[in-house]
Design a protein around this motif. Structure first.
Motif, PDB file in Angstrom:
ATOM      1  N   ALA A 268      63.114  50.132  21.154  1.00  0.00           N
ATOM      2  CA  ALA A 268      63.546  50.036  22.372  1.00  0.00           C
ATOM      3  C   ALA A 268      62.250  49.287  23.365  1.00  0.00           C
ATOM      4  CB  ALA A 268      63.799  51.333  23.256  1.00  0.00           C
ATOM      5  N   ARG A 269      61.166  49.901  23.244  1.00  0.00           N
ATOM      6  CA  ARG A 269      60.039  49.199  23.631  1.00  0.00           C
ATOM      7  C   ARG A 269      59.557  48.021  23.102  1.00  0.00           C
ATOM      8  NH1 ARG A 269      55.003  53.677  23.858  1.00  0.00           N
ATOM      9  NH2 ARG A 269      54.330  52.114  24.986  1.00  0.00           N
ATOM     10  N   ASP A 270      59.713  47.729  21.834  1.00  0.00           N
ATOM     11  CA  ASP A 270      59.675  46.277  21.388  1.00  0.00           C
ATOM     12  C   ASP A 270      60.598  45.182  21.982  1.00  0.00           C
ATOM     13  OD1 ASP A 270      58.586  44.547  19.410  1.00  0.00           O
ATOM     14  OD2 ASP A 270      60.776  44.714  18.574  1.00  0.00           O
ATOM     15  N   GLU A 271      61.845  45.893  22.030  1.00  0.00           N
ATOM     16  CA  GLU A 271      62.871  44.788  22.551  1.00  0.00           C
ATOM     17  C   GLU A 271      62.508  44.500  23.996  1.00  0.00           C
ATOM     18  OE1 GLU A 271      67.514  44.957  23.555  1.00  0.00           O
ATOM     19  OE2 GLU A 271      66.794  46.194  22.424  1.00  0.00           O
ATOM     20  N   ALA A 272      62.172  45.379  24.804  1.00  0.00           N
ATOM     21  CA  ALA A 272      61.911  45.227  26.311  1.00  0.00           C
ATOM     22  C   ALA A 272      60.578  44.530  26.233  1.00  0.00           C
ATOM     23  CB  ALA A 272      61.647  46.547  26.867  1.00  0.00           C
ATOM     24  N   SER A 273      59.635  44.751  25.698  1.00  0.00           N
ATOM     25  CA  SER A 273      58.249  44.139  25.497  1.00  0.00           C
ATOM     26  C   SER A 273      58.286  42.407  25.214  1.00  0.00           C
ATOM     27  CB  SER A 273      57.175  44.747  24.929  1.00  0.00           C
ATOM     28  OG  SER A 273      56.975  46.028  25.496  1.00  0.00           O
ATOM     29  N   ARG A 274      59.241  42.029  24.227  1.00  0.00           N
ATOM     30  CA  ARG A 274      59.537  40.699  24.019  1.00  0.00           C
ATOM     31  C   ARG A 274      59.973  39.972  24.974  1.00  0.00           C
ATOM     32  NH1 ARG A 274      59.456  39.646  17.933  1.00  0.00           N
ATOM     33  NH2 ARG A 274      58.867  41.708  16.828  1.00  0.00           N
ATOM     34  N   THR A 275      61.012  40.569  25.783  1.00  0.00           N
ATOM     35  CA  THR A 275      61.417  39.891  27.010  1.00  0.00           C
ATOM     36  C   THR A 275      60.377  39.587  28.005  1.00  0.00           C
ATOM     37  OG1 THR A 275      63.562  41.031  26.653  1.00  0.00           O
ATOM     38  CG2 THR A 275      63.193  40.171  28.792  1.00  0.00           C
ATOM     39  N   VAL A 276      59.547  40.819  28.290  1.00  0.00           N
ATOM     40  CA  VAL A 276      58.473  40.608  29.193  1.00  0.00           C
ATOM     41  C   VAL A 276      57.683  39.238  28.677  1.00  0.00           C
ATOM     42  CG1 VAL A 276      56.588  41.837  30.256  1.00  0.00           C
ATOM     43  CG2 VAL A 276      58.631  42.988  30.000  1.00  0.00           C
ATOM     44  N   LEU A 277      57.157  39.374  27.524  1.00  0.00           N
ATOM     45  CA  LEU A 277      56.452  38.191  27.003  1.00  0.00           C
ATOM     46  C   LEU A 277      56.944  36.975  27.123  1.00  0.00           C
ATOM     47  CD1 LEU A 277      54.046  37.160  25.324  1.00  0.00           C
ATOM     48  CD2 LEU A 277      55.030  37.803  23.380  1.00  0.00           C
ATOM     49  N   ALA A 278      58.384  36.694  26.774  1.00  0.00           N
ATOM     50  CA  ALA A 278      58.779  35.458  26.828  1.00  0.00           C
ATOM     51  C   ALA A 278      59.031  34.946  28.478  1.00  0.00           C
ATOM     52  CB  ALA A 278      60.435  35.469  26.200  1.00  0.00           C
ATOM     53  N   SER A 279      59.456  35.707  29.331  1.00  0.00           N
ATOM     54  CA  SER A 279      59.421  35.610  30.577  1.00  0.00           C
ATOM     55  C   SER A 279      58.202  35.152  31.055  1.00  0.00           C
ATOM     56  CB  SER A 279      59.999  36.753  31.413  1.00  0.00           C
ATOM     57  OG  SER A 279      61.590  37.050  30.980  1.00  0.00           O
ATOM     58  N   ALA A 280      57.163  35.921  30.683  1.00  0.00           N
ATOM     59  CA  ALA A 280      55.722  35.699  31.506  1.00  0.00           C
ATOM     60  C   ALA A 280      55.112  34.309  30.710  1.00  0.00           C
ATOM     61  CB  ALA A 280      54.802  36.772  30.943  1.00  0.00           C
ATOM     62  N   ARG A 281      55.408  34.141  29.545  1.00  0.00           N
ATOM     63  CA  ARG A 281      55.094  32.824  29.035  1.00  0.00           C
ATOM     64  C   ARG A 281      55.546  31.648  29.600  1.00  0.00           C
ATOM     65  NH1 ARG A 281      55.407  27.938  27.027  1.00  0.00           N
ATOM     66  NH2 ARG A 281      53.783  27.213  25.355  1.00  0.00           N
TER      67      ARG A 281
END
Length: 609
Positions: A268-281
Motif C-alpha cells: 500500500a505504501r509503495d502504491e501511494a508513494s509511486r503516485t506522489v513521485l509521478a505527480s511531483a516529477r
C-alpha cells in the motif's frame, strides 16, 4: 436541484459507477505490474541490443500510461463514492420528510412547499382553524421565525407541515451543494485526448487529487479517520478496519500520508508513494520548462581580452550576471528532475520479484526524503535498514539505492535459504557538508522518532519473525545510535556502524541490544578518523589525531565504535583508497566493495563477519 430530480435520483447508481471505475483502476494497476514485473524484466534479462532497449523503453511508457489510468480512475471512483454518499444523505432526509407528510396527510407540492388542511379545535364561531401552505426555510433566523409562527397557530398541522417543508428544503439544499461541488471536480478529471502522458498531465493529477481530497473529507471521515500522529500499532489497527474500497479511496486522495504511514503494508505504501513521485516529477518538469522559457537575452556580452606580455587582443563572450543567476536556478531545477528520473528508473528496473523495489516514502521538498526497500520487508526473513549520512539528497539518491541493492545481492548469495529485504532509509534531512552541518547533532535529533517509528512499523506489518539489522554509515551512525539509545524496546536485533564519527553513546551496551550485537568498522584511510573529539573543534590539528590515524578513542559523538573502550565487536575492512586519489574521502564510500560488503551481508543475515 429540484424536488422531482432528487426524488427520482438513485445514489446507488453512482456508487455502482464508482465500482466500475475502481475495477478499471485495478485492471490498469495489474496491467502495469505485468508490464513492469514480467514482460519488461524478462526482456531485460534475456535480450540485448538497440532494438531490445528501445522496446523496453516503449514498455516503460506504456506502463506509465497504465499508471496514469490507475490513478485517475481511482480519483474518479473516490469522487463518485463521495458524491453518492452526500446525495444519499440528502435523499434520506427527503424520503423521511415525504413519509412524514404522507402519514400526516399533508400535500407536498412540486416546488417543495407543503399544504396542510384545516384542523385543531373549533373557534367560538364553530370553525376549524384554516389550513394553508408553507415553504421550507433553511436560514437559521428565518427558520426560527417560521417555527415560532407555526407554534402559535392553533392548527397543529401547520407545525407538522413546517417541519416537513424545512426538511425538504434542507435536503434540496444539500443535494444542490453536492451537485455544484462535484460536477466541476469530475469534469476536471477528464484527460487530454492524446496518447502521451506528459509532465503537465501528472502535474494536473496533483491538482486533481487536492480537489477531490478537499471535497471528499466528509465521506472519508464517515468510515473512520486515521489516528493523528498514530503509532505503528494504531495505524495498523485503523488500516485493518477499512474495506478494500475504503483503502483504495484513501490511497487515491491521501497518497502522501499513506506513503509515510508506518504500520501499514509495504504494498500500500509503495502504491501511494509511486503516485506522489509521478505527480511531483510532473510538477518539477513543468516548473523547469517554464524557467527555461525565461532565459534572459542577451545571454552574453563581448569583452576584449589583452595579453599583457604580447599585447595580443581578442574578443571573448562572457555570460551576463542575469544569465548566470538564471542558469544556477536552471541547474537546481534540472537536478531535482534528474534525481526523480533516476529514482523512477531504479524502482522500475529490476530482474525478478525478489529484487522488486518498494517505494515506502517520498517527498521532494528541500533536499528530498526517500525510502526504498529492495524486496518486500513484510515477507522477508532478514531486513536490513541502511541509514545514509552527510551529503545524501534526492538529486544523488541513486548511489545510495545502489548500496542497498549491492547488500541485497550479497545477502542472497550469503543466505540463499532465506529472503532478505535491503532498505535505504532517507527519512530525515541529512546534513549536507562535513565541516558545518555534520558537526551539529540536530539532524540526528530530529531523525530519532521517524526512524524508530519506521523500524517499529516494519515489525508491526511483518508476517512472522524477522531478523532486523540497522546499518548506519557516516552521520547515519549517529542517527541509528541515538534512535536505539532512546528507544530501548526498538525491534532491532543487530547494528552495523561503518565510517562512524560516533553514535551518541560511549559504550555499545547503551544501544540496548547487547554489545555482542553491535558491529563496527572504519577503514584506515577513511578521513572520518579525523572527526574532532567533543572538547576540540579544531581537533584535526591535534598531533594525536595523526598518529595512527588515531589511537584516541574519543571522537565527535562519543567513543569511537571501533575502540576497545566502546565495547562492541569490530570487523576488518580494507584500508581503502588514499585521500585525494579519487576525491577527498574515497575510503569513506568503499564499504560496499569486496570483503567489506561480504562481512556486512554475513552480519545482516544473522552470521558473524
Amino acid at each position: 436541484m429540484d424536488l422531482a430530480t432528487l426524488r427520482a435520483l438513485k445514489p446507488t447508481e453512482y456508487s455502482e459507477a464508482a465500482d466500475g471505475y475502481r475495477s478499471a483502476s485495478e485492471m490498469a494497476r495489474a496491467a502495469k505490474d505485468r508490464i513492469d514485473n514480467q514482460i519488461a524484466s524478462a526482456m531485460r534479462n534475456s535480450l540485448r541490443g538497440k532494438a531490445a532497449s528501445a522496446a523496453v523503453k516503449q514498455l516503460g511508457k506504456l506502463g506509465e500510461n497504465f499508471h496514469y489510468i490507475q490513478v485517475q480512475c481511482g480519483l474518479i471512483s473516490t469522487a463518485l463514492d463521495a458524491f453518492s454518499y452526500e446525495m444519499e444523505a440528502a435523499k434520506k432526509k427527503l424520503d423521511a420528510a415525504l413519509e412524514s407528510a404522507r402519514a400526516a396527510k399533508l400535500t407536498v407540492n412540486a416546488d417543495g412547499s407543503v399544504t396542510y388542511p384545516a384542523g385543531g379545535e373549533k373557534s367560538g364561531d364553530g370553525k376549524l382553524p384554516e389550513g394553508g401552505t408553507v415553504s421550507g426555510l433553511t436560514d437559521g433566523a428565518a427558520s426560527a421565525v417560521g417555527r415560532q409562527a407555526a407554534n402559535f397557530d392553533p392548527n397543529p398541522h401547520h407545525r407538522l407541515a413546517q417541519d416537513c417543508a424545512d426538511l425538504i428544503a434542507t435536503a434540496l439544499k444539500q443535494a444542490t451543494e453536492a451537485d455544484e461541488k462535484w460536477a466541476p471536480k469530475l469534469r476536471a478529471l477528464k484527460a487530454d485526448d492524446d496518447l502521451t502522458v506528459s509532465g503537465a498531465d501528472w502535474a494536473d493529477v496533483k491538482g486533481d487529487t487536492a480537489g477531490v481530497r478537499k471535497g471528499a473529507d466528509g465521506y472519508l471521515d464517515s468510515f473512520g479517520e486515521p489516528p493523528k500522529n498514530g503509532t505503528p500499532a494504531e495505524n495498523a489497527k485503523w488500516w485493518s478496519s477499512l474495506t478494500e474500497e475504503q483503502r483504495a479511496s484513501y490511497i487515491a486522495v491521501h497518497p502522501e500520508s499513506i506513503g509515510w504511514m508506518d504500520g501499514i503494508p509495504a504494498t500500500a505504501r509503495d502504491e501511494a508513494s509511486r503516485t506522489v513521485l509521478a505527480s511531483a516529477r510532473g510538477v518539477a518538469q513543468v516548473e523547469l520548462d517554464s524557467w527555461i522559457a525565461k532565459e534572459p537575452k542577451p545571454a552574453y556580452y563581448e569583452r576584449e581580452i589583452i595579453n599583457a606580455q604580447t599585447g595580443e587582443r581578442w574578443t571573448a563572450k562572457v555570460p551576463t550576471e542575469e544569465w548566470r543567476a538564471w542558469d544556477r536556478k536552471r541547474k537546481e531545477l534540472k537536478g531535482t528532475v534528474d534525481g526523480m528520473d533516476a529514482l523512477q528508473t531504479r524502482i522500475d528496473t529490476y530482474q525478478d520479484e525478489t529484487t522488486r523495489p518498494y517505494l515506502l516514502g517520498f517527498n521532494e521538498k528541500g533536499n528530498g526524503r526517500v525510502v526504498v526497500s529492495i524486496g518486500n520487508p513484510d515477507t522477508a526473513d532478514n531486513v536490513v535498514t541502511y541509514v545514509p549520512g552527510t551529503g545524501t539528497k534526492l538529486s544523488s539518491i541513486g548511489g545510495d539505492i545502489n548500496r542497498a541493492e549491492l547488500l541485497h545481492q550479497q545477502a542472497k548469495f550469503t543466505d540463499p535459504a532465506h529472503k532478505t529485504a535491503s532498505i535505504m532509509w532517507l527519512g530525515y534531512d541529512a546534513p549536507q557538508d562535513l565541516l558545518g552541518d555534520a558537526t551539529d547533532p540536530k539532524y540526528a535529533d530530529n531523525a530519532r522518532e521517524p526512524l524508530s517509528n519506521f523500524l517499529t512499523g516494519i515489525d508491526t506489518t511483518h508476517n512472522g519473525n524477522v531478523n532486523s539489522t540497522v546499518l548506519g554509515h557516516s552521520y547515519g551512525t549517529l542517527v541509528a545510535g541515538e534512535t536505539m539509545r532512546d528507544h530501548p524496546d526498538l525491534p532491532v536485533d543487530r547494528a552495523i556502524l561503518v565510517g562512524s564519527p560516533g553514535v551518541g553513546v560511549d559504550h555499545a551496551n547503551d544501544l540496548n541490544i547487547g554489545a555482542d550485537n553491535v558491529f563496527a568498522a572504519t577503514a584506515k584511510n577513511d578521513l572520518v578518523n579525523l572527526a574532532p573529539p567533543p572538547a576540540g573543534p579544531l581537533a584535526p590539528l591535534n598531533p594525536k589525531a595523526y598518529m595512527r590515524l588515531f589511537d584516541d578513542h574519543s571522537i565527535m559523538y562519543g567513543n569511537d565504535p571501533i575502540s576497545n573502550e566502546f565495547g562492541g565487536r569490530t570487523f576488518n575492512v580494507p584500508d581503502g583508497a588514499l585521500p585525494g586519489t579519487d576525491g577527498l574521502m574515497p575510503a569513506h564510500s568503499q564499504y560496499w566493495d569486496g570483503d567489506s560488503l561480504k562481512r556486512m551481508a554475513n552480519i545482516a543475515t544473522g552470521g558473524t563477519p
